[in-house]
Enzyme design. Structure first.
Site, PDB file in Angstrom:
ATOM      1  N   ARG A  87       6.214 -15.156  -4.314  1.00 26.34           N
ATOM      2  CA  ARG A  87       6.517 -15.775  -3.018  1.00 26.34           C
ATOM      3  C   ARG A  87       5.267 -16.470  -2.517  1.00 26.34           C
ATOM      4  O   ARG A  87       4.201 -16.362  -3.104  1.00 26.34           O
ATOM      5  CB  ARG A  87       6.932 -14.691  -2.017  1.00 26.34           C
ATOM      6  N   ARG A 136      -6.555 -12.463  10.044  1.00 23.62           N
ATOM      7  CA  ARG A 136      -5.214 -12.153  10.536  1.00 23.62           C
ATOM      8  C   ARG A 136      -5.311 -11.503  11.913  1.00 23.62           C
ATOM      9  O   ARG A 136      -5.814 -10.391  12.044  1.00 23.62           O
ATOM     10  CB  ARG A 136      -4.495 -11.210   9.577  1.00 23.62           C
ATOM     11  N   VAL A 147       0.720 -14.678   2.837  1.00 18.54           N
ATOM     12  CA  VAL A 147       0.186 -14.863   4.180  1.00 18.54           C
ATOM     13  C   VAL A 147      -1.074 -15.726   4.145  1.00 18.54           C
ATOM     14  O   VAL A 147      -1.285 -16.591   4.997  1.00 18.54           O
ATOM     15  CB  VAL A 147      -0.136 -13.496   4.821  1.00 18.54           C
ATOM     16  N   ILE A 171     -10.661   1.780 -10.354  1.00 15.50           N
ATOM     17  CA  ILE A 171     -11.954   1.105 -10.428  1.00 15.50           C
ATOM     18  C   ILE A 171     -12.548   1.115  -9.023  1.00 15.50           C
ATOM     19  O   ILE A 171     -12.077   0.412  -8.131  1.00 15.50           O
ATOM     20  CB  ILE A 171     -11.795  -0.323 -10.986  1.00 15.50           C
ATOM     21  N   GLY A 209       0.791  -1.228   0.000  1.00 15.05           N
ATOM     22  CA  GLY A 209       0.000   0.000   0.000  1.00 15.05           C
ATOM     23  C   GLY A 209       0.821   1.274   0.000  1.00 15.05           C
ATOM     24  O   GLY A 209       0.261   2.372  -0.021  1.00 15.05           O
ATOM     25  N   LYS A 260      -4.762  -6.620   3.534  1.00 14.46           N
ATOM     26  CA  LYS A 260      -5.810  -7.619   3.725  1.00 14.46           C
ATOM     27  C   LYS A 260      -5.933  -7.999   5.196  1.00 14.46           C
ATOM     28  O   LYS A 260      -4.926  -8.103   5.897  1.00 14.46           O
ATOM     29  CB  LYS A 260      -5.478  -8.870   2.906  1.00 14.46           C
TER      30      LYS A 260
END
Length: 455
Positions: free
Chosen positions: A293, A339, A296, A204, A166, A237
């Site tokens: 990679r 999370r 999470v 969007i 971000g 997220k």
């Protein structure tokens, strides 16, 4: 060369996860740790350990020379970077390879190509994968930015070509904001990633974040279907699901095939994720970026497919070919991950380091807890605040949400504030239950509800 000893160049829950996967394959593990992590769970369960320096990440987990020296001293055959830190650093991947070891992930060349968002857009265009309308390459000056604005209109998103999380991103609503946003985003990206390069995309507004999990062996690539990751705060997220319940089977097939096409075009090796922005009104999807990679949120994919992605990563790095054909990979049920961070959700998510005085993890069918916590564990202020991930699986989405509610009610983490109250509230929210949200929904929801999220 085969992997007999694996050095884990990470910490926290992902280090524990990698260690367990390697040990189950009969591979010895070496855990590096900073002074702050001397008593961590990863250190307790690894076969060998190496102290790599002070608590500050820049002097330990982000000190390339020290990690490489540790790997050489213990005669490691391979290095697994996990996520974060050096996981998408092309220089580190090449340094590991040049030192005669295996990097568990794609080549430095692939990381460099797909980690730079401009070159990744070029690769996506070449592979026939739709991209968000915007600038063709790096912005050269403000005049070019104005041309893009004239062509596509507002709102626009100014984005850094390097990094993620971000940072280096600004949403621009009009021409008056554009020049300032470009300067701010470039400065932020330069400070965070050492690269102030920017490009512009059409923003969007009602998009959903959908991503496809991939695994490649350098020749062939398969997908493990997609995840829905639209519940985000500050573009991070917090709640992920698999599969994406809003997709039709036709769109799902096109989305996954596009991701595979892109990965094959770059001879992808390892686990990776292609991220898309999905417009459910038009059923169009657009390439955002590729994460080279493990992510999470990989456990939700493991829960619906029954495949251990960490073990498969290691097998592929060890020179094995893919063990699955695409038609052998099936979706079973629905999975959700939340999370859990050491943060006070009622106080603007203020980090809350301290000592965990008591923990009790939920159990029962379809419940999984990926964590590095234990009683009397000291949460350090030096690293991110992720404590672990609670993952649930059930036969359908509504059943999974109810199972999540039950599991959260059993979960106890005492001594620090956590984001558990946030997820308890979201699991009861009508919009979450119905799936009526987009990537901006959670921040609007928090403006009204955050004060009620005290522990």
């Amino acid at each position: 060369m085969s992997i007999n000893k694996l050095l884990i160049a990470n910490r926290g829950e992902i280090a524990v996860r990698i260690c367990r996967a390697a040990q189950e394959l009969g591979i010895k593990t070496v855990q590096v740790y900073s002074d702050a992590d001397e008593d961590s769970l990863a250190v307790k369960i690894a076969d060998e350990t190496v102290n790599i320096g002070p608590a500050s990440a820049s002097k330990s987990y982000l000190n390339m020379e020290v990690i490489l020296q540790a790997a050489k001293e213990v005669d490691a055959d391979a290095v697994h970077p996990g996520y974060g830190f050096f996981s998408e650093n092309a220089e580190f991947a090449e340094a590991v390879t040049n030192a005669g070891m295996i990097f568990v992930g794609p080549s430095g060349e692939t990381i460099r190509q797909m980690g730079d968002k401009i070159s990744a857009r070029y690769a996506a265009d070449k592979a026939g994968v739709p991209t968000v309308p915007g600038s063709k390459g790096l912005l050269s000056d403000f005049a070019e930015a104005k041309d893009v604005a004239d062509q596509y209109g507002f709102p626009l998103m100014v984005k850094a070509t390097a990094g993620g999380g971000g940072r280096g991103i600004r949403i621009v609503e009009n021409i008056e904001e554009l020049e300032r946003a470009i300067a701010e985003a470039s400065t932020e990206a330069k400070a965070a990633f050492g690269n102030g390069g920017l490009y512009i995309e059409k923003y969007i507004e009602t998009g959903r974040h959908v991503e496809v999990q991939l695994l490649g062996d350098g020749t062939d690539v398969v997908h493990f279907f997609e995840r829905e990751c639209s519940l985000q705060r500050r573009r991070q997220k917090v709640w992920e699901e698999a599969p994406a319940f809003l997709l039709t089977e036709s769109v799902r097939n096109k989305l996954c095939e596009s991701a595979v096409s892109l990965a094959k075009s770059v001879n992808y090796k390892g686990a990776g994720t292609v991220e898309f922005l999905y417009d459910e009104t038009s059923e169009d999807f657009f390439f955002i970026e590729m994460n080279t990679r493990i992510q999470v949120e990989h456990p939700v994919t493991e829960m619906i497919t029954g495949v251990d992605l960490l073990r498969e990563m290691i097998r592929v790095a060890n020179g094995e070919k893919l063990r699955f054909k695409q038609d052998e990979i099936k979706i079973k049920g629905h999975a959700i991950e939340v999370r859990l961070n050491a943060e006070d959700a009622s106080n603007n998510f203020l980090p809350n380091p301290g000592v965990v005085s008591k923990v009790h993890f939920p159990g029962g069918p379809g419940v999984r807890m990926d964590t590095h916590l234990f009683a009397n564990y000291k949460i350090s202020p030096y690293y991110d605040s992720l404590l672990g991930k609670l993952i649930v699986h059930d036969e359908d989405r509504l059943s999974a949400i109810k199972r999540l509610e039950r599991a959260l009610s059993e979960l106890e983490i005492e001594g620090v504030k956590t984001t558990k109250p946030l997820f308890q509230a979201l699991a009861k929210d009508p919009s979450v239950i119905s799936g009526d949200y987009d990537t901006k929904w959670l921040e609007s929801w928090l403006e009204t509800n955050s004060s009620n999220l005290s522990r």
